[in-house]
Design a protein around this motif. Structure first.
Motif, PDB file in Angstrom:
ATOM      1  N   ARG A 266      43.100  49.220  22.777  1.00  0.00           N
ATOM      2  CA  ARG A 266      43.507  50.396  23.553  1.00  0.00           C
ATOM      3  C   ARG A 266      44.560  50.030  24.599  1.00  0.00           C
ATOM      4  NH1 ARG A 266      38.378  54.202  24.323  1.00  0.00           N
ATOM      5  NH2 ARG A 266      39.342  54.539  26.341  1.00  0.00           N
ATOM      6  N   GLY A 267      45.004  48.788  24.596  1.00  0.00           N
ATOM      7  CA  GLY A 267      46.042  48.378  25.526  1.00  0.00           C
ATOM      8  C   GLY A 267      45.547  48.003  26.904  1.00  0.00           C
ATOM      9  N   GLN A 268      44.233  47.866  27.082  1.00  0.00           N
ATOM     10  CA  GLN A 268      43.676  47.510  28.394  1.00  0.00           C
ATOM     11  C   GLN A 268      43.623  45.982  28.514  1.00  0.00           C
ATOM     12  OE1 GLN A 268      40.590  50.881  27.736  1.00  0.00           O
ATOM     13  NE2 GLN A 268      40.471  50.418  29.907  1.00  0.00           N
ATOM     14  N   MET A 269      44.817  45.398  28.534  1.00  0.00           N
ATOM     15  CA  MET A 269      44.941  43.951  28.520  1.00  0.00           C
ATOM     16  C   MET A 269      44.362  43.308  29.775  1.00  0.00           C
ATOM     17  SD  MET A 269      45.781  41.140  27.083  1.00  0.00           S
ATOM     18  CE  MET A 269      46.845  41.488  25.669  1.00  0.00           C
ATOM     19  N   THR A 270      44.551  43.934  30.921  1.00  0.00           N
ATOM     20  CA  THR A 270      44.049  43.330  32.158  1.00  0.00           C
ATOM     21  C   THR A 270      42.535  43.178  32.114  1.00  0.00           C
ATOM     22  OG1 THR A 270      45.882  44.311  33.393  1.00  0.00           O
ATOM     23  CG2 THR A 270      44.014  43.495  34.675  1.00  0.00           C
ATOM     24  N   PHE A 271      41.857  44.185  31.598  1.00  0.00           N
ATOM     25  CA  PHE A 271      40.408  44.078  31.457  1.00  0.00           C
ATOM     26  C   PHE A 271      40.055  42.942  30.494  1.00  0.00           C
ATOM     27  CE2 PHE A 271      36.576  45.033  29.007  1.00  0.00           C
ATOM     28  CZ  PHE A 271      35.641  45.101  30.028  1.00  0.00           C
ATOM     29  N   PHE A 272      40.789  42.842  29.381  1.00  0.00           N
ATOM     30  CA  PHE A 272      40.542  41.768  28.406  1.00  0.00           C
ATOM     31  C   PHE A 272      40.723  40.396  29.063  1.00  0.00           C
ATOM     32  CE2 PHE A 272      42.333  38.914  25.092  1.00  0.00           C
ATOM     33  CZ  PHE A 272      41.205  38.803  24.300  1.00  0.00           C
ATOM     34  N   GLU A 273      41.765  40.263  29.875  1.00  0.00           N
ATOM     35  CA  GLU A 273      41.999  38.995  30.569  1.00  0.00           C
ATOM     36  C   GLU A 273      40.828  38.635  31.473  1.00  0.00           C
ATOM     37  OE1 GLU A 273      46.792  39.927  30.902  1.00  0.00           O
ATOM     38  OE2 GLU A 273      45.515  39.927  32.679  1.00  0.00           O
ATOM     39  N   TYR A 274      40.381  39.588  32.266  1.00  0.00           N
ATOM     40  CA  TYR A 274      39.265  39.311  33.178  1.00  0.00           C
ATOM     41  C   TYR A 274      37.968  39.073  32.417  1.00  0.00           C
ATOM     42  CZ  TYR A 274      41.752  40.142  37.547  1.00  0.00           C
ATOM     43  OH  TYR A 274      42.605  40.037  38.623  1.00  0.00           O
ATOM     44  N   ALA A 275      37.809  39.749  31.276  1.00  0.00           N
ATOM     45  CA  ALA A 275      36.617  39.511  30.459  1.00  0.00           C
ATOM     46  C   ALA A 275      36.578  38.061  29.986  1.00  0.00           C
ATOM     47  CB  ALA A 275      36.606  40.464  29.269  1.00  0.00           C
ATOM     48  N   LEU A 276      37.703  37.565  29.468  1.00  0.00           N
ATOM     49  CA  LEU A 276      37.760  36.163  29.045  1.00  0.00           C
ATOM     50  C   LEU A 276      37.559  35.224  30.232  1.00  0.00           C
ATOM     51  CD1 LEU A 276      40.654  35.941  26.413  1.00  0.00           C
ATOM     52  CD2 LEU A 276      38.206  35.647  26.027  1.00  0.00           C
ATOM     53  N   ALA A 277      38.141  35.571  31.378  1.00  0.00           N
ATOM     54  CA  ALA A 277      38.007  34.714  32.561  1.00  0.00           C
ATOM     55  C   ALA A 277      36.550  34.615  32.999  1.00  0.00           C
ATOM     56  CB  ALA A 277      38.877  35.257  33.694  1.00  0.00           C
ATOM     57  N   GLU A 278      35.850  35.752  33.029  1.00  0.00           N
ATOM     58  CA  GLU A 278      34.456  35.746  33.466  1.00  0.00           C
ATOM     59  C   GLU A 278      33.565  35.012  32.469  1.00  0.00           C
ATOM     60  OE1 GLU A 278      33.134  36.726  36.314  1.00  0.00           O
ATOM     61  OE2 GLU A 278      35.100  37.301  37.076  1.00  0.00           O
ATOM     62  N   LEU A 279      33.791  35.225  31.191  1.00  0.00           N
ATOM     63  CA  LEU A 279      32.964  34.561  30.179  1.00  0.00           C
ATOM     64  C   LEU A 279      33.209  33.051  30.129  1.00  0.00           C
ATOM     65  CD1 LEU A 279      33.199  37.097  27.203  1.00  0.00           C
ATOM     66  CD2 LEU A 279      31.150  36.553  28.527  1.00  0.00           C
ATOM     67  N   SER A 280      34.445  32.651  30.354  1.00  0.00           N
ATOM     68  CA  SER A 280      34.793  31.230  30.233  1.00  0.00           C
ATOM     69  C   SER A 280      34.631  30.456  31.531  1.00  0.00           C
ATOM     70  CB  SER A 280      36.240  31.098  29.756  1.00  0.00           C
ATOM     71  OG  SER A 280      37.140  31.611  30.741  1.00  0.00           O
ATOM     72  N   GLY A 281      34.603  31.167  32.661  1.00  0.00           N
ATOM     73  CA  GLY A 281      34.558  30.490  33.945  1.00  0.00           C
ATOM     74  C   GLY A 281      35.900  29.925  34.374  1.00  0.00           C
ATOM     75  N   VAL A 282      36.966  30.353  33.727  1.00  0.00           N
ATOM     76  CA  VAL A 282      38.320  29.904  34.057  1.00  0.00           C
ATOM     77  C   VAL A 282      38.971  30.950  34.960  1.00  0.00           C
ATOM     78  CG1 VAL A 282      40.605  29.377  33.100  1.00  0.00           C
ATOM     79  CG2 VAL A 282      38.530  28.638  31.893  1.00  0.00           C
ATOM     80  N   PRO A 283      39.640  30.546  36.044  1.00  0.00           N
ATOM     81  CA  PRO A 283      40.283  31.532  36.927  1.00  0.00           C
ATOM     82  C   PRO A 283      41.239  32.443  36.164  1.00  0.00           C
ATOM     83  CG  PRO A 283      40.315  29.356  37.933  1.00  0.00           C
ATOM     84  CD  PRO A 283      39.813  29.163  36.535  1.00  0.00           C
ATOM     85  N   HIS A 284      41.388  33.659  36.663  1.00  0.00           N
ATOM     86  CA  HIS A 284      42.195  34.653  35.954  1.00  0.00           C
ATOM     87  C   HIS A 284      43.635  34.192  35.774  1.00  0.00           C
ATOM     88  CE1 HIS A 284      44.874  38.270  35.909  1.00  0.00           C
ATOM     89  NE2 HIS A 284      44.075  38.564  34.897  1.00  0.00           N
ATOM     90  N   GLU A 285      44.219  33.531  36.782  1.00  0.00           N
ATOM     91  CA  GLU A 285      45.613  33.112  36.664  1.00  0.00           C
ATOM     92  C   GLU A 285      45.799  32.158  35.479  1.00  0.00           C
ATOM     93  OE1 GLU A 285      43.772  32.970  39.303  1.00  0.00           O
ATOM     94  OE2 GLU A 285      44.671  34.388  40.742  1.00  0.00           O
ATOM     95  N   ARG A 286      44.868  31.218  35.332  1.00  0.00           N
ATOM     96  CA  ARG A 286      44.970  30.263  34.223  1.00  0.00           C
ATOM     97  C   ARG A 286      44.658  30.942  32.893  1.00  0.00           C
ATOM     98  NH1 ARG A 286      41.360  24.785  33.473  1.00  0.00           N
ATOM     99  NH2 ARG A 286      42.387  24.020  31.584  1.00  0.00           N
ATOM    100  N   THR A 287      43.691  31.864  32.911  1.00  0.00           N
ATOM    101  CA  THR A 287      43.384  32.612  31.690  1.00  0.00           C
ATOM    102  C   THR A 287      44.602  33.395  31.230  1.00  0.00           C
ATOM    103  OG1 THR A 287      41.042  32.811  32.314  1.00  0.00           O
ATOM    104  CG2 THR A 287      41.891  34.399  30.714  1.00  0.00           C
ATOM    105  N   TRP A 288      45.308  34.010  32.162  1.00  0.00           N
ATOM    106  CA  TRP A 288      46.513  34.779  31.830  1.00  0.00           C
ATOM    107  C   TRP A 288      47.535  33.882  31.128  1.00  0.00           C
ATOM    108  CZ3 TRP A 288      51.698  34.860  32.333  1.00  0.00           C
ATOM    109  CH2 TRP A 288      52.360  36.077  32.154  1.00  0.00           C
ATOM    110  N   LEU A 289      47.740  32.696  31.654  1.00  0.00           N
ATOM    111  CA  LEU A 289      48.702  31.777  31.052  1.00  0.00           C
ATOM    112  C   LEU A 289      48.287  31.385  29.637  1.00  0.00           C
ATOM    113  CD1 LEU A 289      49.410  29.426  34.101  1.00  0.00           C
ATOM    114  CD2 LEU A 289      50.988  31.083  33.082  1.00  0.00           C
ATOM    115  N   MET A 290      46.987  31.147  29.422  1.00  0.00           N
ATOM    116  CA  MET A 290      46.510  30.741  28.104  1.00  0.00           C
ATOM    117  C   MET A 290      46.637  31.867  27.090  1.00  0.00           C
ATOM    118  SD  MET A 290      43.218  28.444  29.246  1.00  0.00           S
ATOM    119  CE  MET A 290      42.951  27.669  27.648  1.00  0.00           C
TER     120      MET A 290
END
Length: 391
Positions: A266-290
């Motif tokens: 649905r194009g809600q990329m920011t939510f997807f980024e934070y979802a991966l960050a929370e599940l992985s324990g990786v900060p959002h900035e680094r998750t965004w880069l990955m």
């Protein structure tokens, strides 16, 4: 006793002080209060008025004290000590001042609420505006009627903790659910909890009223909940807080691959980024880069660390790449166009995708959202979809 400016007659004062008839004293109290409210100007007049008000507050007759409470309920002339005395009086005397009087502090109102009298709590809940201190006390100690009244008032400010206590105590109440749904704004975590409760009710209705198996009802209910959660995340102005929503969903075990895929397509990329960050324990900035700058290997690394199913990686990878392609082409995203492109990619450009992945993706695209359906697809895509279903 009083200056001439107050134009109080000796007869009025005699009736108030000396009459043995409670009705006469109540009439006199009402008249004197009205005159004082209009005429008191100087400090000396205010002090004299306070003396008379305190005299009325100690009258043995409830009728007189009620006349005082009703007449002075909106007046700043009412002394604070008298207001507190009236608030502890019988209900008929206490309710008018608790409902209206501006002389109470938030701490005063909190203390009355914590004392636990339902009628007094309801009177406070009906005030035009309520601070977070007062609503917090109502959320913790108030009876359901008082809390419902407060929640129905958009000028009653609740902090997230207050709303959380409301949900803990009365979240199963249909009246409370309806009131909360109709508030102008809710914290994202409260809205998600509410969606979850309503979805549970839907599941029960499907099983009880229709020829639907519990398994099918659960699947439909899950879809309704996921769509509503993402609709709330994307559309409610004060609830658009993807980081908080993602953390809440992870904490409560409701961050599913299905929900993340729905958000992504649905194009809600920011939510997807934070979802991966929370599940992985990786900060959002680094998750965004990955996700966006490290290619497929970076996405795979953060995907694996988040503990998502390996068999679904191709689906997520295709969705992310399609998102990037559209951003590069258009600079903005139309969710419907994103879904169309993702379907087209899977049906025509991803021959190695398994039937299970394609079926899973189709189930979660919600392509009938906002009236769009498979029937409205471009001809080639619709034919591909038909061929897939027939296979």
């Amino acid at each position: 006793m009083m200056t001439s400016k107050l134009v109080l007659s000796d007869e009025d004062l005699k009736r108030l002080v000396k009459s043995d008839n409670a009705d006469d004293r109540a009439v006199a109290a009402h008249k004197i209060c009205r005159v004082m409210e209009r005429q008191v100007v100087s400090e000396a007049e205010r002090e004299a008025a306070h003396e008379i008000i305190r005299l009325m507050a100690h009258d043995a007759a409830e009728l007189v004290r009620r006349a005082l409470s009703v007449t002075m309920r909106t007046s700043e002339l009412l002394p604070h000590d008298v207001a507190m005395k009236l608030a502890q009086d019988v209900v008929s005397v206490a309710v008018p001042v608790l409902h209206y009087s501006p002389v109470f502090s938030d701490d005063d109102l909190r203390a009355v609420i914590e004392a636990g009298n339902p009628a007094r709590q309801i009177a406070i809940a009906k005030r035009d505006t309520l601070s977070e201190v007062v609503t917090g006390a109502l959320a913790t100690h108030g009876v359901e009627e008082a809390v419902v009244i407060a929640c129905a008032n958009d000028n009653a400010r609740f902090d997230e903790g207050g709303f959380g206590r409301v949900m803990d105590r009365f979240g199963e109440s249909e009246i409370m659910q309806s009131v909360l749904v109709h508030r102008q704004a809710l914290p994202v975590t409260v809205t998600e909890k509410l969606v979850h409760l309503v979805s549970g009710a839907l599941r029960e209705q499907l099983v009880a009223r229709h020829a639907v198996t519990p398994e099918t009802a659960a699947r439909i209910s899950e879809a309704v909940q996921e769509r509503a959660t993402l609709d709330m995340a994307g559309r409610t102005p004060n609830a658009h807080d993807p980081k908080t929503l993602a953390r809440h969903l992870v904490d409560f075990g409701r961050m599913t691959p299905s929900l993340m895929l729905r958000a992504l397509v649905r194009g809600q990329m920011t939510f997807f980024e934070y979802a991966l960050a929370e599940l992985s324990g990786v900060p959002h900035e680094r998750t965004w880069l990955m996700i966006h700058d490290a290619g497929s290997l970076g996405l795979l690394a953060i995907y694996d660390r988040a503990g998502l199913p390996g068999g679904m990686f191709a689906t997520f990878k295709a969705a992310v790449e399609t998102y990037h392609d559209l951003k590069a082409e258009q600079g903005h995203l139309d969710p419907i166009r994103l879904q169309e492109r993702l379907i087209e990619r899977f049906l025509t450009q991803t021959p190695t995708a398994s039937r299970e992945d394609i079926a899973y993706l189709m189930e979660r695209l919600d392509f009938d959202h906002k009236g769009h359906s498979w029937a409205n697809l471009p001809k080639g895509e619709a034919e591909a979809k038909s061929e897939f279903e027939a296979a």
